[in-house]
Every structure is written in structure tokens, then in C-alpha cells.
Design a protein around this motif. Structure first.
Motif, PDB file in Angstrom:
ATOM      1  N   ASN A   1      58.029 -62.645  -7.083  1.00  0.00           N
ATOM      2  CA  ASN A   1      57.627 -62.165  -8.408  1.00  0.00           C
ATOM      3  C   ASN A   1      58.751 -62.367  -9.428  1.00  0.00           C
ATOM      4  O   ASN A   1      59.847 -62.800  -9.090  1.00  0.00           O
ATOM      5  CB  ASN A   1      57.187 -60.699  -8.328  1.00  0.00           C
ATOM      6  CG  ASN A   1      58.301 -59.823  -7.800  1.00  0.00           C
ATOM      7  OD1 ASN A   1      59.473 -60.197  -7.888  1.00  0.00           O
ATOM      8  ND2 ASN A   1      57.956 -58.676  -7.261  1.00  0.00           N
ATOM      9  N   MET A   2      58.460 -62.024 -10.689  1.00  0.00           N
ATOM     10  CA  MET A   2      59.413 -62.241 -11.780  1.00  0.00           C
ATOM     11  C   MET A   2      60.712 -61.468 -11.567  1.00  0.00           C
ATOM     12  O   MET A   2      61.802 -61.984 -11.792  1.00  0.00           O
ATOM     13  CB  MET A   2      58.776 -61.817 -13.114  1.00  0.00           C
ATOM     14  CG  MET A   2      58.033 -62.903 -13.824  1.00  0.00           C
ATOM     15  SD  MET A   2      59.031 -64.398 -14.010  1.00  0.00           S
ATOM     16  CE  MET A   2      60.238 -63.828 -15.203  1.00  0.00           C
ATOM     17  N   THR A   3      60.577 -60.211 -11.119  1.00  0.00           N
ATOM     18  CA  THR A   3      61.768 -59.383 -10.932  1.00  0.00           C
ATOM     19  C   THR A   3      62.721 -60.039  -9.944  1.00  0.00           C
ATOM     20  O   THR A   3      63.909 -60.204 -10.204  1.00  0.00           O
ATOM     21  CB  THR A   3      61.368 -57.993 -10.389  1.00  0.00           C
ATOM     22  OG1 THR A   3      60.259 -57.537 -11.144  1.00  0.00           O
ATOM     23  CG2 THR A   3      62.505 -57.022 -10.464  1.00  0.00           C
TER      24      THR A   3
ATOM     25  N   LEU B   1      62.819 -63.132  -9.014  1.00  0.00           N
ATOM     26  CA  LEU B   1      63.313 -64.403  -9.541  1.00  0.00           C
ATOM     27  C   LEU B   1      64.507 -64.171 -10.457  1.00  0.00           C
ATOM     28  O   LEU B   1      65.539 -64.838 -10.362  1.00  0.00           O
ATOM     29  CB  LEU B   1      62.190 -65.124 -10.292  1.00  0.00           C
ATOM     30  CG  LEU B   1      62.518 -66.545 -10.749  1.00  0.00           C
ATOM     31  CD1 LEU B   1      62.596 -67.473  -9.548  1.00  0.00           C
ATOM     32  CD2 LEU B   1      61.486 -67.051 -11.736  1.00  0.00           C
ATOM     33  N   LEU B   2      64.362 -63.173 -11.334  1.00  0.00           N
ATOM     34  CA  LEU B   2      65.443 -62.882 -12.282  1.00  0.00           C
ATOM     35  C   LEU B   2      66.680 -62.375 -11.543  1.00  0.00           C
ATOM     36  O   LEU B   2      67.804 -62.782 -11.838  1.00  0.00           O
ATOM     37  CB  LEU B   2      64.957 -61.845 -13.299  1.00  0.00           C
ATOM     38  CG  LEU B   2      65.871 -61.684 -14.512  1.00  0.00           C
ATOM     39  CD1 LEU B   2      65.799 -62.921 -15.391  1.00  0.00           C
ATOM     40  CD2 LEU B   2      65.489 -60.458 -15.323  1.00  0.00           C
TER      41      LEU B   2
END
Lengths: 377, 294
Positions: free
Chosen positions: B2-4, B6-7
Motif C-alpha cells: 500500500n501507499m504507506t 511504499l512511502l
């Protein structure tokens, strides 16, 4: 006590005497050997082992020894190396003619020495070596003070199943060596029987410092808790990085955490971490033998006992009681007496099973306010 | 992913990459100026880390920027002293370059043991300099990582300004390009060389404080990190300043993402294999690609 110097007499090759019935007449000291890493990276464990054995030996000698005979301990440094341990074992058996040997700290060193002791028929009590294999090769001369790794895993699994029934899905991380892989494999097998599952598994190389990738993958599997089979340095980094990622997942760990340096290194992140340990002063507070060890160690070295102190202390107490019960300075009689051990130890009632392992349940502790606390309490 | 996640992985990779970049910069500057592969660079970093930590022991509330400064001063002083006291003498005596490089390996081992004597052989924890978390568009990120990435960028920008706008910086550039011409123009060669080592050491010292605050300070911490930074410098093109910066960050990202998507247990091997692959395609590293494109 200092490492005994090689005497002229002892250096004469010992050819004619039978290996078993080692004559040690009255007035002559009863000789035992203790080998461990007194130098190198595990020297701190060796030091604790030595202190634990010395406390028991000195107390015994002050009280008149065993049947009037003094106990003399020969210490030898294996540096944690299996080949050195085997050399020492041979020397203990033939030149020093010890009745019994304590050692070592690491599993590989204990194992390589045990092959020599088995051949020479010398009783051996391994102190902190947890490898299952040590006592599973049909060797009748080996005993061990610590609870072996598989039993520790079983005790941790029992604890989780009883006390944390809501925690079902585990994400496991371990160091990619025998210790780490062995721990997680045992966990997977034992946990399944209790209805727990491992939903993700990651490994890392010893000495790694950045676990972002592993933790990201583990969290992606959406577990209820993290199982970490690491030594304290990597274990402290793992829990710190996990908390830096803003994760509140509970962490269950191995006895590799059971040194004060773990909390020191992990700091605030260690709070709430639960792990299995061979000995904890937190769970032994009301145990009279542990209290005696604490008092003796405080007055002799101004230290608080660690796990190795306790394991060595118990081993020495069991050994000297067995030598006394055997009634003669005979290795086989002493081994048979050791097998009959049934005494109070720093960890409760100490007996050995048929393989030579202690029949004890490992303490499980949780870090609360920066200190170990009894997780079962 | 997910985005979290990935960041998080990206910020983590960039932060570690910044540490590699700063170290790689030192390798590149020294190689360009003197031809020496300075294998003690990792240990200069380690001692910078230890000195920053000791400063925090003395003054627990010291501002993170000042801790960084202590690390830079310590690293700079150490590397400068090594050049003035040893490498310069070796060069003047006509010792071959290969032997001087061997001496840097000797220094590396000596410094490691000196640190073990001074700070012990157990890993040491940096006190938490930051608490809580920073929110970036709803995603919470560790302030430690952001701090490391941000200071890395600031230091690298400052270095660029120093090299392109100030007299000592320009002198260092000139010596690196053509020592004889630089000397004819009135540049003091041996002073400029010492300055190059000192600046390279300061970069390493900063990297040490960053790495220590992210993980631990440890007498052996410079070895594998130093080696990886050297690889990053090679990836960027040895001797290229811009290449070293980019190479470090790229290597940090490759390593972290490789571990997430391929295998975490063999993360070091993946990084090294990629390096060999890239060198097969781009023998001059990223700097070579840049020159070809222009």
C-alpha cells in the motif's frame, strides 16, 4: 582461583592407569574442569559461568569440601572455538584427570567437547548450550543446565496459547543461521498444534542493521504479533524500527534477548516485549537458592546475577552433590549419581531426564518500565 | 504494497542512501585529488559517530545539528591529520600509490581497534533525539528518517556551494583537475590536499552521526558500510562529485527495494550483483552516462 599451572608431574603422559577409576586419595583435592570462552566475543558469558562455579566451589571448600577433600577447579579458555574445546576436553580427561567437566557456553564448543568426553567417559554438564542435538545423540555422559531451545519454544507457545488466546497469526523474523532458523521452525511446528499460524516469515544475515524491508513485508501479511528469533543486538534494532514505523504489534522473542544490553539498546521500544529465558531474577525473587546466589554474588563481585551465573551455579551444586552421593572418586559412579539429581535450584526443583536435560519450565518475562517482569504473574 | 508502506520504504531507502552518498563523496574527492582509494573512510565515519555520541553523553540536550557538527569536526580533523602526518610523508618519500592504498587499509584496522579500546566492543545506542511522528498527507513517518534525509541534502548542497563558489573550494577543484597548472596559479598544493581530506572526513563524520542515530554506534560499523559506499561511488563514477551523490541514494533505494521485492535475507548480494550488472552496461558509472548524453 587462578588457572592451574601445568605441574611437572601432570605433564608426564598418563598411560597405565585406567580411564575410569581415577584414584584420588584422601588429602588430595577432587579435581573438576570448567571450560568456556574467557576471551573473545562471548567472554562475558564465560566470565559469568566462571563466577557462578567459583561461588559454589569456595562455599563448599569453606565448609570442609566433600568428605574432607578440597575441590579444585581447573579453568580452561576455549575462546568459543569447537576445535579448542575438543583439545581441552582431551587434556581434562587424560592429563588433569578431572572427575567431571563443566562447559561450554556455546553449542558448537559443547558438542565437540562432548564427543571427547563420551569417548573418555567423563561426565559433562553443558551450561548455556541450547542446541537440541547436544543431548540427542545417545551420549550417556552429557547433562545440561539450561533448558534446550526446542523446550524453550514449547514453553513460549504454551504461554501464548494460555495468556494471549486472541493472538493467532504470527509474522516471524529470524537471523539466517541455526539458532534463528531452528527457533522459527520449532515454533511453526509447535504453534500449529495449538491452533496458531505463521502467516509470513523473513530472514536476515547476521550483523544486518536495516530491517525496514523485512518489517514492511511482515506487516503486509497483517499479523496479530511479531515473533523474532534474534540475538539482542539485531533484536533491539528490529523492535526499534518496528516502533519507528508506528506499529504497535506485540513482539515475542527468544532467549537471545535475555541480557541487560537488550533493554539498553532498544530503549523505550523494548517496553512490552515478551520473551522466554532460561533464568530471570524477576521470576526467581522468592526462590531461596536464587536469593542465596544473589547475596553471594553481591558480596563477592558486587554484581546482579545474569542467566549464566544461575545456570553455572545450579550445575556446580548438582555436580558436587553428585560427587558426594557417589561416595568415591569414580566417574561412572558420579554420572549415575548425577542422573539421580533431585534438588532445589535457582529455577525450582532440578531433575535430569533420560537424555540429561533438566525438567524445568522456562520463565517468560515481559519488559515493564525498563526491567524484566514475570509475564505469567 | 500500500501507499504507506511504499512511502516508508522510500524514505528509509533515501535516508540510508544519503549516508552512502556522504561517504561516497569522500571516496570520490580523495580519489580525484590524490588517486588514493581511502579504505579508512568507513572508520573515519565510525569515529565521527562515536564522537557525536560522546558529545551527547556530556550534554544530553545538545541540538541535533550541533551533534552533527561535532561528528563533522571530528571526522574532518582525523582525516586531515592522517593526510598531514602519514599520507603526505609517504608521497614525498616516493612510496608507490598501491602501497599508500595498502596503508589506508592498515589505518582502517588500526582505527577499528582504537575505537574498541576507547568505546568498548558492545554496540552503543544514540539517545532519541526526536520523539513522536511526522504526518505527511495522512501517513506517519519517523522523524529520525526525515532528519537524516534532510541533513544529508543540506550538507551536499553546502558542499556544492563550497566547491564552486569559495576560493579554497575552487583551489581544491583546480588541484584535482591539473595539479601542476594549479600550482603555477599560486595554489598551495599540500594545503589544498589536506583540505580535501578534511572535507572528505567531515562528510564521513556527518554520515557517522546519521547512521549512529538511525541504528547504533559500533566499532565495526564502518567496515561494511564503507564498502557499500565505495560501491556507490563506483556506481556513480569514481571521482565524480555528482555521481557519488546520486550513486549513494540510488544504491540505498536499490538495496531497500531489492530486499522488499526480491529477498531480504540476501539483500547484500542483490546490491552487489546489480552493481556488476550496471558496470557491465556503463563502465564509467552514472557520470559516464551523463557525459554521453550531453
Amino acid at each position: 582461583m587462578t588457572i592451574r599451572r601445568r605441574s611437572l608431574l601432570a605433564s608426564i603422559p598418563f598411560i597405565t592407569a585406567p580411564a575410569l577409576a581415577v584414584a584420588q586419595s584422601r588429602g588430595e583435592p577432587l579435581r573438576v574442569g570448567a571450560f568456556g570462552p574467557y576471551s573473545g566475543s562471548a567472554a562475558a558469558f564465560g566470565q559469568s559461568m566462571r563466577e557462578g562455579i567459583e561461588l559454589v566451589t569456595e562455599a563448599r571448600n569453606r565448609a570442609g569440601g566433600i568428605r574432607g577433600q578440597r575441590i579444585e577447579v581447573t579453568f580452561a579458555d576455549d575462546g568459543g572455538r569447537p576445535e579448542e574445546a575438543a583439545t581441552i576436553a582431551r587434556r581434562f580427561a587424560t592429563r588433569d584427570r578431572v572427575l567431571l567437566a563443566f562447559g561450554s557456553v556455546s553449542s558448537p564448543a559443547s558438542l565437540s567437547a562432548s564427543q571427547v568426553f563420551r569417548e573418555e567417559e567423563v561426565p559433562q554438564i553443558a551450561i548455556t548450550a541450547t542446541s537440541q542435538r547436544l543431548t540427542r545423540v545417545g551420549n550417556e555422559w552429557i547433562f545440561r543446565s539450561t533448558v534446550p531451545d526446542r523446550k524453550q519454544v514449547a514453553d513460549l507457545v504454551d504461554f501464548i496459547a494460555e495468556r494471549h488466546p486472541q493472538v493467532k497469526r504470527f509474522a516471524a523474523i529470524c537471523v539466517n543461521d541455526d539458532f534463528g532458523r531452528g527457533g522459527v521452525e520449532a515454533f511453526n511446528e509447535l504453534a500449529r498444534a495449538k491452533g496458531l499460524s505463521t502467516v509470513a516469515e523473513e530472514r536476515y544475515a547476521r550483523g544486518d542493521i536495516d530491517f525496514t524491508a523485512q518489517l514492511t513485508r511482515l506487516r503486509g501479511a497483517n499479523p496479530d504479533a511479531i515473533l523474532d528469533w534474534s540475538r539482542y543486538t539485531e533484536g533491539a534494532l528490529i523492535v526499534r524500527q518496528l516502533r519507528q514505523m508506528q506499529s504497535n504489534l506485540p513482539v515475542f522473542g527468544s532467549d537471545g534477548y535475555a541480557v541487560p544490553a537488550y533493554v539498553e539498546l532498544a530503549g523505550q521500544a523494548a517496553e512490552g516485549v515478551t520473551y522466554v529465558t532460561p533464568f530471570s531474577i524477576a521470576t526467581a525473587a522468592s526462590n531461596p537458592v536464587a536469593q542465596r546466589l544473589t547475596a553471594e554474588l553481591h558480596s563477592a563481585h558486587n554484581k546482579v546475577p545474569d542467566g549464566t551465573h544461575a545456570l553455572a551455579y545450579d550445575a556446580a551444586n548438582a555436580a558436587y552433590a553428585a560427587i558426594e552421593r557417589a561416595g568415591r572418586a569414580d566417574r561412572r559412579a558420579i554420572r549415575d549419581a548425577l542422573r539421580q539429581t533431585d534438588m532445589d535450584s535457582t529455577r525450582g526443583r532440578l531433575r535430569f531426564d533420560q537424555t540429561g536435560d533438566p525438567t524445568l519450565v522456562s520463565p517468560v518475562v515481559q519488559i515493564r518500565n525498563g526491567r524484566e517482569a514475570d509475564a505469567r504473574a | 504494497m500500500n501507499m504507506t508502506a511504499l512511502l516508508e520504504v522510500t524514505v528509509g531507502g533515501v535516508a540510508v542512501g544519503c549516508v552512502y552518498s556522504l561517504l561516497a563523496l569522500g571516496y570520490s574527492m580523495i580519489i580525484r585529488a590524490s588517486g588514493i582509494i581511502h579504505f579508512a573512510q568507513g572508520e573515519v565515519m565510525m569515529l565521527g559517530s562515536m564522537c557525536g555520541l560522546s558529545a551527547l553523553w556530556v550534554a544530553p540536550s545538545l541540538h541535533p545539528a550541533l551533534v552533527l557538527l561535532v561528528g563533522m569536526l571530528a571526522g574532518g580533523a582525523l582525516a586531515g591529520a592522517m593526510e598531514l602526518l602519514v599520507y603526505r610523508t609517504l608521497r614525498r618519500r616516493g612510496v608507490p600509490l598501491v602501497s599508500i592504498i595498502t596503508a589506508t587499509v592498515g589505518f582502517s584496522i588500526f582505527l577499528m581497534n582504537a575505537a574498541r579500546l576507547g568505546w568498548g566492543s558492545e554496540p552503543l545506542r544514540y539517545p532519541d533525539m526526536f520523539r513522536g511522528a511526522v504526518e505527511v498527507s495522512g501517513i506517519r513517518i519517523s522523524p529520525q528518517l526525515l532528519w537524516v534525509a534532510a541533513s544529508g541534502f543540506v550538507i551536499m548542497v553546502a558542499l556544492q556551494i563550497f566547491l564552486s563558489k569559495t576560493r579554497p573550494g575552487l583551489a581544491m577543484q583546480a588541484v584535482a583537475q591539473d595539479p601542476d597548472a594549479a600550482q603555477l596559479m599560486g595554489v598551495n598544493l599540500s594545503r589544498s590536499m589536506a583540505a580535501t581530506f578534511a572535507v572528505a572526513g567531515a562528510m564521513a563524520g556527518a554520515a557517522g552521526v546519521m547512521l549512529g542515530s538511525l541504528f547504533f554506534s559500533f566499532f565495526e560499523m564502518g567496515f561494511i558500510t564503507g564498502l557499500k559506499a565505495f560501491v556507490a561511488a563506483t556506481l556513480g563514477g569514481l571521482g565524480s562529485i555528482g555521481g557519488a551523490m546520486l550513486g549513494g541514494i540510488l544504491f540505498g533505494l536499490i538495496e531497500t527495494f531489492g530486499a522488499v521485492f526480491i529477498s531480504s535475507a540476501y539483500k547484500d548480494a542483490i546490491g552487489m550483483m546489480l552493481l556488476i550488472a550496471i558496470l557491465l552496461v556503463l563502465p564509467q558509472g552514472l557520470a559516464g552516462l551523463w557525459r554521453r548524453l550531453r
